[in-house]
Design a protein around this motif. Structure first.
Motif, PDB file in Angstrom:
ATOM      1  N   PRO A   1     131.356  62.616 -58.889  1.00 41.85           N
ATOM      2  CA  PRO A   1     132.472  62.868 -57.972  1.00 41.85           C
ATOM      3  C   PRO A   1     133.271  61.616 -57.637  1.00 41.85           C
ATOM      4  CG  PRO A   1     130.383  62.901 -56.787  1.00 41.85           C
ATOM      5  CD  PRO A   1     130.045  62.827 -58.236  1.00 41.85           C
ATOM      6  N   GLY A   2     132.662  60.448 -57.803  1.00 42.07           N
ATOM      7  CA  GLY A   2     133.359  59.222 -57.454  1.00 42.07           C
ATOM      8  C   GLY A   2     134.399  58.789 -58.462  1.00 42.07           C
ATOM      9  N   SER A   3     134.260  59.211 -59.714  1.00 41.52           N
ATOM     10  CA  SER A   3     135.205  58.779 -60.753  1.00 41.52           C
ATOM     11  C   SER A   3     135.893  59.927 -61.478  1.00 41.52           C
ATOM     12  CB  SER A   3     134.481  57.910 -61.787  1.00 41.52           C
ATOM     13  OG  SER A   3     133.515  58.668 -62.498  1.00 41.52           O
ATOM     14  N   LYS A   4     135.398  61.117 -61.307  1.00 40.09           N
ATOM     15  CA  LYS A   4     135.904  62.274 -62.055  1.00 40.09           C
ATOM     16  C   LYS A   4     137.407  62.433 -61.927  1.00 40.09           C
ATOM     17  CE  LYS A   4     135.432  67.297 -62.383  1.00 40.09           C
ATOM     18  NZ  LYS A   4     134.635  68.478 -61.974  1.00 40.09           N
ATOM     19  N   ASP A   5     137.918  62.426 -60.701  1.00 38.41           N
ATOM     20  CA  ASP A   5     139.343  62.677 -60.480  1.00 38.41           C
ATOM     21  C   ASP A   5     140.225  61.544 -60.991  1.00 38.41           C
ATOM     22  OD1 ASP A   5     138.692  65.078 -59.321  1.00 38.41           O
ATOM     23  OD2 ASP A   5     138.767  64.319 -57.263  1.00 38.41           O
ATOM     24  N   ASN A   6     139.618  60.395 -61.253  1.00 40.56           N
ATOM     25  CA  ASN A   6     140.362  59.263 -61.806  1.00 40.56           C
ATOM     26  C   ASN A   6     140.175  59.138 -63.312  1.00 40.56           C
ATOM     27  OD1 ASN A   6     141.314  58.414 -59.255  1.00 40.56           O
ATOM     28  ND2 ASN A   6     139.385  57.328 -58.865  1.00 40.56           N
ATOM     29  N   GLY A   7     139.784  60.228 -63.948  1.00 35.86           N
ATOM     30  CA  GLY A   7     139.589  60.204 -65.383  1.00 35.86           C
ATOM     31  C   GLY A   7     138.370  59.417 -65.803  1.00 35.86           C
ATOM     32  N   GLY A   8     137.403  59.305 -64.918  1.00 35.93           N
ATOM     33  CA  GLY A   8     136.167  58.585 -65.215  1.00 35.93           C
ATOM     34  C   GLY A   8     136.238  57.093 -64.983  1.00 35.93           C
ATOM     35  N   ASP A   9     137.355  56.600 -64.458  1.00 38.37           N
ATOM     36  CA  ASP A   9     137.553  55.149 -64.281  1.00 38.37           C
ATOM     37  C   ASP A   9     136.589  54.600 -63.232  1.00 38.37           C
ATOM     38  OD1 ASP A   9     138.478  52.601 -64.253  1.00 38.37           O
ATOM     39  OD2 ASP A   9     140.455  53.064 -63.431  1.00 38.37           O
ATOM     40  N   LEU A  10     135.829  53.572 -63.610  1.00 42.98           N
ATOM     41  CA  LEU A  10     134.873  52.926 -62.710  1.00 42.98           C
ATOM     42  C   LEU A  10     135.380  51.591 -62.184  1.00 42.98           C
ATOM     43  CD1 LEU A  10     131.635  53.589 -64.781  1.00 42.98           C
ATOM     44  CD2 LEU A  10     132.266  54.702 -62.635  1.00 42.98           C
TER      45      LEU A  10
END
Length: 322
Positions: A220-229
């Motif tokens: 949930p922490g990166s999903k909405d950002n296209g997986g960007d960490l």
């Protein structure tokens, strides 16, 4: 409401002035808990300063002053006693140097703090909340703070590190001013290895990594950002993830699922940000501040040693250890 009050007293630090004592009844049993240059510091005064310290500390942390919360500070009483004694030595040195705060300066600071309150009653209530029983006690603390700070400012004016010294420290402290290499990565987290392999195949056929991450990733922490960490140094991620990530070249995606305690990852290394060293001009002021601070601490300790301090922490009434 206590912004000015706390700023004045906390920022300047607690100190001790022998010629002024808190205007409160002193107990019959009032032992000497410290001697500074042959002058006595009584337990009643220590208790007054201690109460102020604890209550303001709790207030800054947004915690209520209760017997339970105040009891958490008890173990720090011996260190606080030592600090008070050293501050007393500095106060006396400031007075001898002709830097004692004037009555006018004290009254000006009191008036500055008082103007934030609607009435004397509100002001006195605020003082009471931080353990100050009367306006006279507050004036005493203001006097101490101003006198202590005046001497500190004089000492600061005497400590002026040269640029060559600062450059030498900078050269010897490169690690402190170095930003480590960082890895900018994205990932897709799924529950099963089979699902991860299926997504890797889709990526190999030209599917967009960010689109698949938004659709399938369980993070949930990166999903909405296209997986960007984002970009992080080594040591940020769990070992299996990090070991797989650092083996990739910029722009590459892992060809096999990477298993961790969180599930199965598909990792893309977007880029590597190289290590950088902050330039001297950028950190010069912070180096100078650090040098001055260390020099001041040594000077203040030297004052305390020259005056002579004897502490009696056993007279503070601390609970005995089992």
């Amino acid at each position: 409401m206590l912004r000015l009050l706390l700023c004045l007293l906390v920022c300047f630090g607690l100190a001790l002035a022998q010629q002024t004592q808190p205007q409160q009844a002193q107990p019959a049993d009032d032992p000497v808990v410290a001697e500074v240059g042959g002058q006595a510091l009584k337990k009643s005064y220590f208790d007054f300063e201690w109460s102020f310290f604890v209550k303001t500390s709790l207030q800054r942390q947004g915690m209520p002053a209760t017997p339970e919360s105040e009891a958490q500070f008890e173990r720090f009483k011996p260190q606080f006693l030592e600090r008070l004694a050293k501050d007393y030595a500095v106060i006396k040195a400031s007075e001898r140097a002709g830097l004692a705060a004037s009555k006018e300066a004290v009254e000006n600071q009191v008036a500055e703090a008082r103007k934030d309150f609607e009435s004397d009653e509100a002001f006195n209530q605020a003082l009471s909340q931080v353990g100050i029983a009367s306006i006279d006690d507050y004036r005493m603390l203001v006097y101490e703070a101003l006198t202590y700070n005046a001497y500190l400012e004089q000492l600061q004016g005497q400590v002026k590190p040269s640029e060559s010294a600062l450059r030498l420290i900078y050269g010897l402290s490169q690690a402190e001013f170095t930003t480590p290499e960082t890895y900018c990565a994205s990932h897709i987290l799924v529950v099963s290895g089979d699902e991860a392999i299926s997504l890797i195949r889709q990526l190999g056929q030209g599917a967009d990594f960010a689109t698949l991450a938004k659709q399938y990733s369980q993070d949930p922490g990166s999903k909405d950002n296209g997986g960007d960490l984002g970009c992080e140094p080594r040591g940020t991620y769990v070992a299996p993830f990090e070991n797989a990530m650092i083996r990739l070249k910029a722009g590459q995606t892992s060809r096999e699922p990477v298993r961790t305690e969180f599930g199965f990852h598909i990792i893309r290394l977007n880029k590597i940000e190289p290590s950088t060293v902050r330039p001297f001009d950028e950190v010069k002021s912070s180096i100078a501040e650090s040098v001055v601070q260390r020099a001041l601490e040594k000077l203040l300790d030297r004052i305390a040693q020259r005056v002579g301090i004897t502490l009696y922490p056993e007279r503070l009434g601390l609970p005995t250890q089992p």
